[in-house]
Design a protein around this motif. Structure first.
Motif, PDB file in Angstrom:
ATOM      1  N   SER A 103       0.786  -1.204   0.000  1.00 50.36           N
ATOM      2  CA  SER A 103       0.000   0.000   0.000  1.00 50.36           C
ATOM      3  C   SER A 103       0.829   1.268   0.000  1.00 50.36           C
ATOM      4  CB  SER A 103      -0.936  -0.003   1.218  1.00 50.36           C
ATOM      5  OG  SER A 103      -0.205  -0.175   2.402  1.00 50.36           O
ATOM      6  N   HIS A 104       2.076   1.193   0.481  1.00 45.90           N
ATOM      7  CA  HIS A 104       2.966   2.355   0.467  1.00 45.90           C
ATOM      8  C   HIS A 104       4.387   1.855   0.373  1.00 45.90           C
ATOM      9  CE1 HIS A 104       3.902   6.653   1.659  1.00 45.90           C
ATOM     10  NE2 HIS A 104       5.082   6.062   1.620  1.00 45.90           N
ATOM     11  N   GLN A 145       2.358  -4.100   3.981  1.00 46.94           N
ATOM     12  CA  GLN A 145       3.711  -3.597   4.178  1.00 46.94           C
ATOM     13  C   GLN A 145       3.695  -2.069   4.174  1.00 46.94           C
ATOM     14  OE1 GLN A 145       6.663  -5.370   1.643  1.00 46.94           O
ATOM     15  NE2 GLN A 145       5.653  -7.330   1.637  1.00 46.94           N
ATOM     16  N   SER A 146       2.603  -1.474   4.645  1.00 44.04           N
ATOM     17  CA  SER A 146       2.471  -0.022   4.640  1.00 44.04           C
ATOM     18  C   SER A 146       3.406   0.617   5.665  1.00 44.04           C
ATOM     19  CB  SER A 146       1.028   0.377   4.932  1.00 44.04           C
ATOM     20  OG  SER A 146       0.607  -0.149   6.175  1.00 44.04           O
ATOM     21  N   MET A 147       3.698   1.901   5.455  1.00 44.33           N
ATOM     22  CA  MET A 147       4.618   2.619   6.326  1.00 44.33           C
ATOM     23  C   MET A 147       3.848   3.323   7.440  1.00 44.33           C
ATOM     24  SD  MET A 147       7.700   5.239   5.265  1.00 44.33           S
ATOM     25  CE  MET A 147       6.702   6.671   4.911  1.00 44.33           C
ATOM     26  N   THR A 148       4.358   3.258   8.643  1.00 39.43           N
ATOM     27  CA  THR A 148       3.738   3.916   9.784  1.00 39.43           C
ATOM     28  C   THR A 148       4.179   5.375   9.837  1.00 39.43           C
ATOM     29  OG1 THR A 148       5.539   3.391  11.302  1.00 39.43           O
ATOM     30  CG2 THR A 148       3.805   1.732  11.045  1.00 39.43           C
ATOM     31  N   SER A 154       8.472   3.329  10.161  1.00 36.39           N
ATOM     32  CA  SER A 154       8.621   1.878  10.187  1.00 36.39           C
ATOM     33  C   SER A 154       7.708   1.246   9.151  1.00 36.39           C
ATOM     34  CB  SER A 154       8.297   1.343  11.585  1.00 36.39           C
ATOM     35  OG  SER A 154       9.151   1.912  12.559  1.00 36.39           O
ATOM     36  N   VAL A 155       8.017   0.002   8.762  1.00 37.64           N
ATOM     37  CA  VAL A 155       7.218  -0.684   7.746  1.00 37.64           C
ATOM     38  C   VAL A 155       6.615  -1.940   8.365  1.00 37.64           C
ATOM     39  CG1 VAL A 155       7.238  -1.759   5.472  1.00 37.64           C
ATOM     40  CG2 VAL A 155       8.690   0.219   5.915  1.00 37.64           C
ATOM     41  N   LYS A 156       5.310  -2.114   8.196  1.00 34.58           N
ATOM     42  CA  LYS A 156       4.591  -3.228   8.803  1.00 34.58           C
ATOM     43  C   LYS A 156       4.974  -4.547   8.144  1.00 34.58           C
ATOM     44  CE  LYS A 156       0.648  -0.331  10.059  1.00 34.58           C
ATOM     45  NZ  LYS A 156      -0.803  -0.093   9.866  1.00 34.58           N
ATOM     46  N   ALA A 157       5.260  -5.546   8.981  1.00 32.67           N
ATOM     47  CA  ALA A 157       5.671  -6.860   8.491  1.00 32.67           C
ATOM     48  C   ALA A 157       4.614  -7.921   8.705  1.00 32.67           C
ATOM     49  CB  ALA A 157       6.962  -7.300   9.187  1.00 32.67           C
ATOM     50  N   GLY A 158       3.480  -7.592   9.324  1.00 34.59           N
ATOM     51  CA  GLY A 158       2.446  -8.566   9.650  1.00 34.59           C
ATOM     52  C   GLY A 158       2.606  -9.086  11.057  1.00 34.59           C
ATOM     53  N   ASN A 159       1.546  -9.698  11.570  1.00 39.43           N
ATOM     54  CA  ASN A 159       1.544 -10.248  12.937  1.00 39.43           C
ATOM     55  C   ASN A 159       1.801  -9.173  13.987  1.00 39.43           C
ATOM     56  OD1 ASN A 159       1.267 -12.653  11.631  1.00 39.43           O
ATOM     57  ND2 ASN A 159       3.224 -13.515  12.243  1.00 39.43           N
ATOM     58  N   GLY A 160       1.487  -7.928  13.648  1.00 39.82           N
ATOM     59  CA  GLY A 160       1.746  -6.838  14.579  1.00 39.82           C
ATOM     60  C   GLY A 160       3.210  -6.445  14.657  1.00 39.82           C
ATOM     61  N   ARG A 161       4.038  -7.033  13.814  1.00 40.20           N
ATOM     62  CA  ARG A 161       5.473  -6.730  13.800  1.00 40.20           C
ATOM     63  C   ARG A 161       5.801  -5.639  12.798  1.00 40.20           C
ATOM     64  NH1 ARG A 161       9.059  -9.845  16.266  1.00 40.20           N
ATOM     65  NH2 ARG A 161       8.413 -11.854  17.139  1.00 40.20           N
ATOM     66  N   LEU A 162       6.938  -5.002  13.039  1.00 42.37           N
ATOM     67  CA  LEU A 162       7.537  -4.112  12.057  1.00 42.37           C
ATOM     68  C   LEU A 162       8.778  -4.792  11.488  1.00 42.37           C
ATOM     69  CD1 LEU A 162       7.376  -0.789  14.100  1.00 42.37           C
ATOM     70  CD2 LEU A 162       5.750  -1.607  12.368  1.00 42.37           C
ATOM     71  N   ALA A 200       9.252  16.912  11.844  1.00 38.69           N
ATOM     72  CA  ALA A 200       7.974  16.234  12.087  1.00 38.69           C
ATOM     73  C   ALA A 200       8.170  14.715  12.066  1.00 38.69           C
ATOM     74  CB  ALA A 200       6.949  16.660  11.037  1.00 38.69           C
ATOM     75  N   ALA A 201       7.066  13.958  12.157  1.00 38.50           N
ATOM     76  CA  ALA A 201       7.123  12.503  12.044  1.00 38.50           C
ATOM     77  C   ALA A 201       7.605  12.125  10.652  1.00 38.50           C
ATOM     78  CB  ALA A 201       5.753  11.895  12.316  1.00 38.50           C
ATOM     79  N   VAL A 202       8.174  10.928  10.531  1.00 39.16           N
ATOM     80  CA  VAL A 202       8.831  10.517   9.282  1.00 39.16           C
ATOM     81  C   VAL A 202       7.880  10.569   8.094  1.00 39.16           C
ATOM     82  CG1 VAL A 202       9.925   8.582   8.089  1.00 39.16           C
ATOM     83  CG2 VAL A 202      10.591   9.132  10.423  1.00 39.16           C
ATOM     84  N   ARG A 203       6.684  10.035   8.239  1.00 38.38           N
ATOM     85  CA  ARG A 203       5.763  10.014   7.103  1.00 38.38           C
ATOM     86  C   ARG A 203       5.394  11.419   6.665  1.00 38.38           C
ATOM     87  NH1 ARG A 203       0.920   5.896   7.592  1.00 38.38           N
ATOM     88  NH2 ARG A 203       0.076   7.431   9.026  1.00 38.38           N
ATOM     89  N   GLU A 204       5.224  12.341   7.607  1.00 37.44           N
ATOM     90  CA  GLU A 204       4.938  13.733   7.265  1.00 37.44           C
ATOM     91  C   GLU A 204       6.152  14.378   6.607  1.00 37.44           C
ATOM     92  OE1 GLU A 204       3.328  17.407   6.652  1.00 37.44           O
ATOM     93  OE2 GLU A 204       2.310  15.509   7.096  1.00 37.44           O
TER      94      GLU A 204
END
Length: 367
Positions: free
Chosen positions: A2-3, A268-271, A275-283, A351-355
């Motif tokens: 998604s990102h 695998q979207s970016m927070t 950070s990048v989501k890896a599934g299972n609540g993990r990054l 600011a935050a990384v995504r911003e």
């Protein structure tokens, strides 16, 4: 996906038995780029020696979990023709690997110029999917031939078994090499690529599990801390979950090992913090903040140097230069300037990384 990691979106970014890094130097190895925004390391090329001086090359670009189909690679000779005219006179120390259908990989020792520029990492790609960029290189699997679908695999699965991919996530500060085998049948085994600290492997196929387990399954994790650690093993029970999913070997920060299943299409979207989501609540594993800052500064310096090189090239082109080459150089100047503007804006943002990624991309568009 998604990102895509910001470095891809904004500005940067068959097989024979595995042999040691030194054999057939300088090209066999695993090649990666580090996203200075997310701190993630992304493997993009895996090169193994084949026969008669040729190489098997496996590509892996943005969003892909597994190595793609094999391509042929061959070192360019003095009389071999390239697809495009050289941007710079190539230093005699430089060697070039031509990779069928996707482009070139240069070995650039010291501060030598390849046809497409310099690289402070010693390797530079001109890959059509990702462009001209510096590459990090690390060794292939050491100690034994790679086990799995593309390598040595003596196991013949039963009709009631299903195959799954295996990946390793290394959250520790130590490089490691990991394989998985069935404790009851060692021929059922697969190896993942050696990993640097704070990085994840490609998905490796294939390991076989009962589609509906009738008894507890014990797995042997075979690992070695690199570069000089001795082979070690640990037996762990198969985790609860669906055997049609991907199996993760998780190397925790303290070096302990764990197993998890992951659905094959987890986000695998970016927070907000990059950070990048890896599934299972993990990054996904990523460089710590201090190291990420250093990588960002190094990438900015690298892009500034590249901009200087290509701008000087454009300024010094003679009037008789073919229009096609002039346009190509001018486009590269624009790309490098956009990359520098992006990295400068991102580095200055608080600011935050995504911003910051959003603001930096806007700055690159409106410069």
């Amino acid at each position: 996906m998604s990102h895509k990691p910001a470095v891809i979106a904004a500005c940067l970014l068959c097989a024979m038995p595995a042999q040691s890094h030194a054999t057939d130097a300088p090209f066999p190895g695993i090649y990666s780029v580090i996203d200075p925004v997310t701190g993630m390391t992304q493997d993009v090329l895996k090169i193994e020696p084949f026969i008669n001086g040729e190489f098997n090359v496996f590509p892996r670009f943005a969003g892909e979990r597994a190595w793609a189909g094999v391509l042929s690679g061959k070192v360019m000779g003095a009389r071999d023709r390239y697809l495009e005219e050289a941007l710079f006179p190539q230093d005699s120390k430089v060697r070039t690997l031509a990779i069928a259908d996707i482009g070139y990989l240069y070995r650039t020792p010291g501060d030598s110029y390849s046809r497409d520029g310099r690289s402070d990492t010693g390797y530079l790609s001109h890959i059509f999917d990702i462009g001209i960029k510096s590459m990090q290189r690390r060794p292939l699997l050491a100690g034994h031939a790679e086990r799995g679908e593309r390598g040595q695999h003596d196991y013949r699965p039963g009709a009631d078994e299903t195959k799954i991919a295996v990946s390793t996530l290394n959250y520790s500060a130590r490089p490691i090499q990991v394989g998985v085998s069935d404790a009851g049948n060692p021929a059922n085994a697969v190896d993942t690529d050696p990993l640097n600290p704070y990085m994840s492997s490609a998905a490796h196929c294939c390991f076989y599990l009962p589609a509906t387990p009738h008894k507890p399954v014990q797995l042997t994790i075979e690992y070695r801390w690199l570069p000089d650690g001795k082979p070690e093993t640990r037996t762990l029970p198969l985790p609860a979950g669906n055997a049609t999913e991907e199996l993760l070997v998780v190397v925790q920060a303290d070096g302990k090992l764990a197993l998890e299943f992951r659905a094959p299409h987890e986000s695998q979207s970016m927070t907000a913090d990059g950070s990048v989501k890896a599934g299972n609540g993990r990054l996904y594993p990523a460089l710590p903040a201090a190291e990420r800052k250093a990588v960002l500064a190094a990438e900015l310096a690298r892009q500034q140097r590249s901009l200087k090189d290509i701008s000087k090239k454009l300024k010094n082109l003679p009037p008789t230069t073919p229009l096609q080459l002039t346009q190509r150089v001018a486009e590269l100047v624009e790309e490098r300037q956009a990359a520098v503007t992006y990295l400068e804006a991102f580095s200055a943002c608080k600011a935050a990384v995504r911003e910051c990624d959003k603001q930096a991309r806007a700055a690159a568009r409106t410069r």
